[in-house]
Enzyme design. Structure first.
Site, mmCIF file in Angstrom:
data_model
loop_
_atom_site.group_PDB
_atom_site.id
_atom_site.type_symbol
_atom_site.label_atom_id
_atom_site.label_comp_id
_atom_site.label_asym_id
_atom_site.label_seq_id
_atom_site.Cartn_x
_atom_site.Cartn_y
_atom_site.Cartn_z
ATOM 1 N N LYS A 257 -10.779 -0.938 10.361
ATOM 2 C CA LYS A 257 -10.862 -2.120 9.494
ATOM 3 C C LYS A 257 -11.208 -3.376 10.283
ATOM 4 O O LYS A 257 -11.326 -4.459 9.704
ATOM 5 C CB LYS A 257 -9.546 -2.313 8.740
ATOM 6 C CG LYS A 257 -9.212 -1.178 7.767
ATOM 7 C CD LYS A 257 -7.911 -1.436 7.032
ATOM 8 C CE LYS A 257 -7.442 -0.231 6.248
ATOM 9 N NZ LYS A 257 -8.305 0.117 5.111
ATOM 10 N N GLN B 118 -4.784 -5.392 6.955
ATOM 11 C CA GLN B 118 -5.729 -6.279 6.281
ATOM 12 C C GLN B 118 -5.698 -7.694 6.848
ATOM 13 O O GLN B 118 -6.329 -8.594 6.293
ATOM 14 C CB GLN B 118 -5.413 -6.327 4.782
ATOM 15 C CG GLN B 118 -5.488 -4.992 4.073
ATOM 16 C CD GLN B 118 -6.901 -4.462 3.956
ATOM 17 O OE1 GLN B 118 -7.873 -5.208 4.067
ATOM 18 N NE2 GLN B 118 -7.036 -3.166 3.737
ATOM 19 N N HIS C 124 0.855 -1.176 0.000
ATOM 20 C CA HIS C 124 0.000 0.000 0.000
ATOM 21 C C HIS C 124 0.899 1.237 0.000
ATOM 22 O O HIS C 124 2.019 1.209 0.497
ATOM 23 C CB HIS C 124 -0.872 -0.036 1.260
ATOM 24 C CG HIS C 124 -1.945 0.998 1.336
ATOM 25 N ND1 HIS C 124 -1.689 2.304 1.684
ATOM 26 C CD2 HIS C 124 -3.283 0.915 1.146
ATOM 27 C CE1 HIS C 124 -2.822 2.989 1.698
ATOM 28 N NE2 HIS C 124 -3.810 2.172 1.372
ATOM 29 N N CYS D 27 -4.820 2.454 -3.745
ATOM 30 C CA CYS D 27 -3.605 2.984 -3.109
ATOM 31 C C CYS D 27 -2.444 1.997 -3.244
ATOM 32 O O CYS D 27 -1.632 1.831 -2.317
ATOM 33 C CB CYS D 27 -3.844 3.334 -1.649
ATOM 34 S SG CYS D 27 -5.032 4.658 -1.405
ATOM 35 N N ASP E 226 2.831 -4.637 8.247
ATOM 36 C CA ASP E 226 1.553 -3.934 8.110
ATOM 37 C C ASP E 226 0.447 -4.984 8.175
ATOM 38 O O ASP E 226 0.249 -5.753 7.250
ATOM 39 C CB ASP E 226 1.535 -3.189 6.775
ATOM 40 C CG ASP E 226 0.181 -2.581 6.436
ATOM 41 O OD1 ASP E 226 -0.771 -2.748 7.213
ATOM 42 O OD2 ASP E 226 0.075 -1.952 5.357
#
Length: 407
Positions: free
Chosen positions: A227, A204, A124, A365, A201
């Site tokens: 999220k 997600q 991202h 993104c 990261d």
């Protein structure tokens, strides 16, 4: 929860009862943000109705109960990701804020001219741009892990990127544009073998996959509340205590100090050293409710249900003429990205919206991903625990209708 009950779960989310353009809402843009259960919504109202006050600074009753509730969230996050200490949990504005904190603070102290940072080809923008900014400032260099046509990282190439100049690896756990689940535990082990630290990261991943930061041996891990069925404007940075202690603070101001004179400031201990200013208090407190909600269902149950739903959606969408999936990794989670011959993703997305179906179109993104596949963007359907096979059937019918109109 004794049994996975999709009807009960859907009833927990008030927005799923509404209509869009006269059609029942089918919400498949969960990779951007998830909807919120009543328990989270009600907790926001409760905060402002019964306990609104600043935290960590007041001796009066409202400040004390707000502070206690805020710190309960920190401990809840610690347990949720299996951190060793609650002081290793920094409350941030979100994933992007956490990455920028590490790029600024760890980068400022430990990355120098000529050093190298490894990122992946599927990141991202939030896990690309901060490192580019650091490289512009420091004169260091980014190296990129390539991926194959399935959207899987080339692990042999990854191993060969390391040298004595490699200081840090920053990689996504689950790709927001492809759904690929990366082998982060193996990647962390390889990086540590070369003396590099690793930032993962997990924006997600944390709402779909059980995470144990100690078993992963990850140095830094970041994610966002919005999220994972929680509020916007709040997130988490996990960092190993020794690394966080060695880093300078991110911002100056209230809460991150012990003592201030005009001659010198003494910084606060962890975690407050990295939490300058008044935080998004109600969001921090309500993140606790979001974690409780996930725990009430069980991540193992969520993972199994969503995996079944992903397989069903992939099989049904594959029946559409001209369908081409972007991202077909063996290990996938929650995301289906695709293009359809003879159509533009934006046009398909607009028609789906008229039918009450919310998907994301564009580059998500992740422009380097789109460049890798030679496309301007994709249609992305991203799944959550409240989605159903019936909604997938509505999506498929909507896409077929869009194709009939556009081709």
């Amino acid at each position: 929860m004794e049994k996975f009950n999709i009807d009960k779960i859907r009833a927990d989310f008030p927005i799923l009862k509404r209509e869009v353009n006269g059609k029942p809402l089918v919400y498949l843009d969960n990779g951007a943000t998830t909807q919120k259960p009543s328990s989270v919504i009600n907790s926001i109202v409760h905060y402002y109705t019964d306990m609104n006050s600043n935290v960590h600074r007041g001796v009066h009753y409202l400040s004390q109960i707000s502070t206690d509730a805020f710190e309960v969230t920190r401990k809840k996050v610690q347990a949720f990701i299996h951190a060793a200490e609650d002081k290793e949990i920094i409350i941030t504005k979100g994933t992007t804020d956490g990455i920028n904190l590490i790029a600024t603070c760890y980068g400022r102290a430990f990355i120098h001219e000529g050093d190298e940072i490894i990122i992946s080809a599927m990141e991202h923008h939030s896990n690309i741009v901060p490192w580019q900014m650091l490289c512009d400032e420091k004169g260091c260099k980014i190296r990129v892990i390539p991926m194959n046509d399935k959207g899987e990282l080339d692990m042999d190439a990854y191993s060969n990127l390391f040298n004595e100049k490699t200081k840090l690896v920053a990689v996504t756990y689950v790709s927001n544009s492809l759904g690929t689940i990366n082998p982060v535990r193996e990647m962390i082990s390889i990086a540590h073998g070369h003396g590099a630290v690793v930032l993962v990261d997990a924006a997600q991943a944390v709402q779909h996959i059980q995470i144990d930061v100690q078993k992963l041996d990850v140095d830094f891990l970041v994610f966002s509340g919005h999220k994972m069925y929680g509020p916007t404007g709040v997130g988490v940075l996990y960092g190993k205590e020794e690394l966080l202690n060695a880093m300078p603070p991110y911002q100056g101001g209230g809460d991150m100090i012990k003592e201030v004179t005009f001659e010198k400031t003494t910084y606060n201990e962890l975690p407050f050293k990295f939490e300058a200013g008044t935080p998004n208090i109600e969001a921090g407190i309500c993140l606790n409710e979001a974690i409780d909600y996930i725990n009430s269902i069980g991540l193992e149950n969520i993972e199994a249900y969503e995996h079944d739903l992903l397989q069903y959606a992939t099989e049904k969408l594959a029946e559409i003429p001209g369908m081409r999936f972007i991202g077909t990794a063996e290990q996938k989670c929650s995301v289906i990205s695709f293009v359809i011959d003879g159509t533009h993703p934006y046009d398909v997305g607009v028609i789906l919206d008229k039918l009450g179906i919310a998907v994301r179109t564009g580059h998500h993104c992740a422009q380097p991903v789109m460049d890798r596949f030679g496309i301007p963007g994709t249609i992305r359907a991203s799944l959550a625990v409240y989605n159903t096979k019936e909604e997938i059937d509505i999506l498929v019918a909507g896409i077929q209708r869009a194709v009939n109109m556009l081709v």
